[in-house]
Design a protein around this motif. Sequence first.
Motif, PDB file in Angstrom:
ATOM      1  N   CYS A 243      -1.859 -34.968   9.316  1.00  0.00           N
ATOM      2  CA  CYS A 243      -2.385 -33.626   9.579  1.00  0.00           C
ATOM      3  C   CYS A 243      -3.347 -33.598  10.768  1.00  0.00           C
ATOM      4  O   CYS A 243      -3.661 -32.532  11.285  1.00  0.00           O
ATOM      5  N   MET A 244      -3.852 -34.780  11.160  1.00  0.00           N
ATOM      6  CA  MET A 244      -4.720 -34.933  12.325  1.00  0.00           C
ATOM      7  C   MET A 244      -6.098 -34.297  12.174  1.00  0.00           C
ATOM      8  O   MET A 244      -6.832 -34.148  13.146  1.00  0.00           O
ATOM      9  N   ALA A 245      -6.471 -33.929  10.943  1.00  0.00           N
ATOM     10  CA  ALA A 245      -7.809 -33.381  10.727  1.00  0.00           C
ATOM     11  C   ALA A 245      -8.880 -34.420  11.054  1.00  0.00           C
ATOM     12  O   ALA A 245      -9.957 -34.080  11.547  1.00  0.00           O
ATOM     13  N   CYS A 246      -8.571 -35.701  10.799  1.00  0.00           N
ATOM     14  CA  CYS A 246      -9.537 -36.773  11.093  1.00  0.00           C
ATOM     15  C   CYS A 246      -9.758 -36.910  12.601  1.00  0.00           C
ATOM     16  O   CYS A 246     -10.859 -37.236  13.047  1.00  0.00           O
ATOM     17  N   ASN A 247      -8.700 -36.659  13.396  1.00  0.00           N
ATOM     18  CA  ASN A 247      -8.857 -36.706  14.854  1.00  0.00           C
ATOM     19  C   ASN A 247      -9.915 -35.710  15.306  1.00  0.00           C
ATOM     20  O   ASN A 247     -10.752 -36.005  16.162  1.00  0.00           O
ATOM     21  N   LYS A 248      -9.849 -34.522  14.723  1.00  0.00           N
ATOM     22  CA  LYS A 248     -10.712 -33.428  15.164  1.00  0.00           C
ATOM     23  C   LYS A 248     -12.177 -33.684  14.840  1.00  0.00           C
ATOM     24  O   LYS A 248     -13.068 -33.342  15.610  1.00  0.00           O
ATOM     25  N   ILE A 249     -12.432 -34.304  13.678  1.00  0.00           N
ATOM     26  CA  ILE A 249     -13.816 -34.480  13.246  1.00  0.00           C
ATOM     27  C   ILE A 249     -14.428 -35.795  13.723  1.00  0.00           C
ATOM     28  O   ILE A 249     -15.642 -35.975  13.682  1.00  0.00           O
ATOM     29  N   CYS A 250     -13.600 -36.713  14.222  1.00  0.00           N
ATOM     30  CA  CYS A 250     -14.096 -38.049  14.589  1.00  0.00           C
ATOM     31  C   CYS A 250     -15.060 -37.995  15.777  1.00  0.00           C
ATOM     32  O   CYS A 250     -14.685 -37.533  16.864  1.00  0.00           O
TER      33      CYS A 250
ATOM     34  N   GLN B 184     -13.642 -38.842   5.716  1.00  0.00           N
ATOM     35  CA  GLN B 184     -13.577 -38.527   4.292  1.00  0.00           C
ATOM     36  C   GLN B 184     -13.761 -37.029   4.045  1.00  0.00           C
ATOM     37  O   GLN B 184     -13.223 -36.478   3.085  1.00  0.00           O
ATOM     38  N   GLU B 185     -14.502 -36.387   4.904  1.00  0.00           N
ATOM     39  CA  GLU B 185     -14.815 -34.970   4.718  1.00  0.00           C
ATOM     40  C   GLU B 185     -13.589 -34.075   4.832  1.00  0.00           C
ATOM     41  O   GLU B 185     -13.524 -33.005   4.214  1.00  0.00           O
ATOM     42  N   VAL B 186     -12.599 -34.502   5.617  1.00  0.00           N
ATOM     43  CA  VAL B 186     -11.461 -33.620   5.900  1.00  0.00           C
ATOM     44  C   VAL B 186     -10.119 -34.152   5.430  1.00  0.00           C
ATOM     45  O   VAL B 186      -9.137 -33.408   5.427  1.00  0.00           O
ATOM     46  N   CYS B 187     -10.030 -35.400   5.031  1.00  0.00           N
ATOM     47  CA  CYS B 187      -8.738 -35.982   4.635  1.00  0.00           C
ATOM     48  C   CYS B 187      -8.237 -35.335   3.346  1.00  0.00           C
ATOM     49  O   CYS B 187      -8.889 -35.450   2.290  1.00  0.00           O
ATOM     50  N   PRO B 188      -7.090 -34.667   3.384  1.00  0.00           N
ATOM     51  CA  PRO B 188      -6.590 -33.991   2.174  1.00  0.00           C
ATOM     52  C   PRO B 188      -6.238 -34.958   1.057  1.00  0.00           C
ATOM     53  O   PRO B 188      -6.365 -34.621  -0.118  1.00  0.00           O
TER      54      PRO B 188
ATOM     55  N   HIS C  86       0.717 -29.426  12.711  1.00  0.00           N
ATOM     56  CA  HIS C  86       1.314 -29.862  13.971  1.00  0.00           C
ATOM     57  C   HIS C  86       1.343 -28.765  15.028  1.00  0.00           C
ATOM     58  O   HIS C  86       1.607 -29.046  16.195  1.00  0.00           O
ATOM     59  N   LEU C  87       1.090 -27.530  14.617  1.00  0.00           N
ATOM     60  CA  LEU C  87       0.989 -26.437  15.580  1.00  0.00           C
ATOM     61  C   LEU C  87      -0.456 -26.265  16.027  1.00  0.00           C
ATOM     62  O   LEU C  87      -0.739 -26.150  17.221  1.00  0.00           O
ATOM     63  N   ASN C  88      -1.364 -26.277  15.078  1.00  0.00           N
ATOM     64  CA  ASN C  88      -2.775 -26.065  15.366  1.00  0.00           C
ATOM     65  C   ASN C  88      -3.405 -27.273  16.057  1.00  0.00           C
ATOM     66  O   ASN C  88      -3.794 -27.212  17.224  1.00  0.00           O
ATOM     67  N   ARG C  89      -3.474 -28.383  15.341  1.00  0.00           N
ATOM     68  CA  ARG C  89      -4.111 -29.574  15.915  1.00  0.00           C
ATOM     69  C   ARG C  89      -3.163 -30.352  16.818  1.00  0.00           C
ATOM     70  O   ARG C  89      -3.601 -30.984  17.781  1.00  0.00           O
ATOM     71  N   GLY C  90      -1.872 -30.323  16.520  1.00  0.00           N
ATOM     72  CA  GLY C  90      -0.917 -31.063  17.333  1.00  0.00           C
ATOM     73  C   GLY C  90      -0.653 -30.445  18.685  1.00  0.00           C
ATOM     74  O   GLY C  90      -0.596 -31.140  19.701  1.00  0.00           O
ATOM     75  N   GLN C  91      -0.507 -29.116  18.716  1.00  0.00           N
ATOM     76  CA  GLN C  91      -0.165 -28.435  19.969  1.00  0.00           C
ATOM     77  C   GLN C  91      -1.278 -27.525  20.482  1.00  0.00           C
ATOM     78  O   GLN C  91      -1.151 -26.964  21.574  1.00  0.00           O
ATOM     79  N   GLY C  92      -2.329 -27.358  19.711  1.00  0.00           N
ATOM     80  CA  GLY C  92      -3.427 -26.493  20.142  1.00  0.00           C
ATOM     81  C   GLY C  92      -3.070 -25.015  20.133  1.00  0.00           C
ATOM     82  O   GLY C  92      -3.681 -24.216  20.845  1.00  0.00           O
TER      83      GLY C  92
ATOM     84  N   GLY D 254     -13.714 -39.982  18.815  1.00  0.00           N
ATOM     85  CA  GLY D 254     -12.455 -39.584  19.436  1.00  0.00           C
ATOM     86  C   GLY D 254     -11.277 -40.464  19.081  1.00  0.00           C
ATOM     87  O   GLY D 254     -10.318 -40.577  19.866  1.00  0.00           O
ATOM     88  N   VAL D 255     -11.287 -41.078  17.900  1.00  0.00           N
ATOM     89  CA  VAL D 255     -10.172 -41.929  17.486  1.00  0.00           C
ATOM     90  C   VAL D 255      -8.931 -41.074  17.242  1.00  0.00           C
ATOM     91  O   VAL D 255      -8.996 -40.070  16.535  1.00  0.00           O
ATOM     92  N   ARG D 256      -7.818 -41.461  17.840  1.00  0.00           N
ATOM     93  CA  ARG D 256      -6.534 -40.786  17.599  1.00  0.00           C
ATOM     94  C   ARG D 256      -5.825 -41.527  16.471  1.00  0.00           C
ATOM     95  O   ARG D 256      -4.977 -42.384  16.690  1.00  0.00           O
ATOM     96  N   PHE D 257      -6.151 -41.138  15.254  1.00  0.00           N
ATOM     97  CA  PHE D 257      -5.586 -41.847  14.110  1.00  0.00           C
ATOM     98  C   PHE D 257      -4.093 -41.607  13.970  1.00  0.00           C
ATOM     99  O   PHE D 257      -3.369 -42.445  13.420  1.00  0.00           O
TER     100      PHE D 257
END
Length: 434
Positions: free
Chosen positions: A71-78, A24-28, A321-327, A81-84
Amino acid sequence: MSIYSSLDSIQDELNKCMKCGNCQEVCPIYKENRREVSVARGKISLVQMVMKGEVEMTEGIADRLSLCTTCMACNKICPCGVRFDKIILAARAEAVRKKGLHPVKKIAFTALKANRLFDFGMKMGSTFQGLAMKRVHGSDKGARLRIDIGIGKEKILPNLAPRPLKDELPEVTKVKEPKMRVGYYIGCMTNYFYTDMGKAVVDVLKENDCEIVVPKDQGCCGTPAAVNGDVESAKACARRNLLAFEKLNPDVIISNCSSCGEAWKHTFPQIFEEDSEMKALADKWAARTYDIAEFLIHKVPYKKEGLGPVQRKVTYHDPCHLNRGQGVNQEPRQILNSIPGLEFIEMKKPDRCCGMAGSFYLVHPDLSGQIGTKKIADIAQTHTDTVVTGCPACRLQLTSGVMNAGLHENVMHTVQILAESYQAGKKGAKQAAR
C-alpha cells in the motif's frame, strides 16, 4: 541494476532505515496482528539478515514477506525516505529465485502469459460460473461461492461478464475532429468482470472528442506476477502489452485501474532495467500513460458544459496504487465536485488501504477482510449512498464489504459517475428542445 534481479539493488534503501518504527502507525497489517514481522521495519531486518548470510531464504521467510499489501503508506510516513515497496518486491523476487514459485501461482501466472488460453478460460468460466457461484438474491452486484475453497463463502465476488469488453469494442473507435488518439489499456478486472466501467470510459472519451484505440493483443499487465516475484512471467506480460500499443501508436495510453496504471508507469521500466531495447520502449510509454481521471483533468481537459445533474450523495476511497503510487488523488475529487446535483462527503481516512491488494486477498483472506472492515466502518459514518473509487479491485472489496454490512451503497468508478452526468445532460437537452 533492476530491483527484480538482485537484492544488491536495494542495499541503499535498506541502509536508510534507522529502525524508528514510524511505519507501525500506518501499516494496515500491523494494526491487525501487532507482529513486528508484519511491519516494514521487521521485514527490513529480515532481509538484512538474509543478505548477511545469517539466515537462509526459507519458505517461512517467504511467507512472512507475503504479509504486505504494498500500500506504500510506510513510504509516505518514513522520515528517512525509505522506499519499502522496492525492498519488498526485490525480496520476493529473491525468494522465487531461491525457493521457486508455489505450484498454484506457477499455474496461474503461466495462464496469464498464455493470453489466448487465459481468455478462453475466462469465457468458459462465464458460461459455467453458476455451478460454482450463487448469485446474491435480488442483486446483480455479484455472487458467493457455493463451496468454500479457502477464501471464505461470505465474500461477494463479481459476476464474469457474458463477453469480455475487448471483444465488444472495435480496435479503433473514430470521432469527428478528434483531439487526440487515445490507447485504452483495459486490464483484466474491467475486461472480464466490470465491463460497465470500461464502457463508461469509452463513452467519456468519445464525449471529449478522443479517438479510441484498443489493441486486441493486449493482456494482463503482469502485476500479479511481479508482486509475487515471478519476474519472467511479468516480463512476458509487459513485453506483449508494450509491443501491442507500439504497433498502433496512440498519442497516449489511459487506464482506469490503479495497479495497471502503476505497472505501465513504473513496473515496466523497472523490470526491463537491464534490457536496453525494451527499457527504451517502456520509458517511452511510461511517460505517455495516464490514469483516466488524471487524463481528463490535465490532458483534454474534459468538457463541463454538457454535464447534467446526478442526484447522489458520494464519498471517495483512494486506491493505494493510484494515490501513493501515481500521486493521483485530487483529480477524481475535482471531477466529482464539478458534477451538478452531486453531494460529496469525505470519509475519515480516505487513503486507508481497503485490504484487497489483488492476490494478497487470495493468500490472506481473513486478514484482508479484517483490514476491509475498518474501511467499511469509515464509509458507514458518511451516510452516503454511493462509494466512488478509481480501481476495479477496490470496487470488488468495497462492494463485498458494504453488502455484507447491510449498507445500501452503490460502488462505482469515478468515470461512471461522469458518464452518468453526460447522459443526464443529453437527456435534459432533449427535453428542453421539445
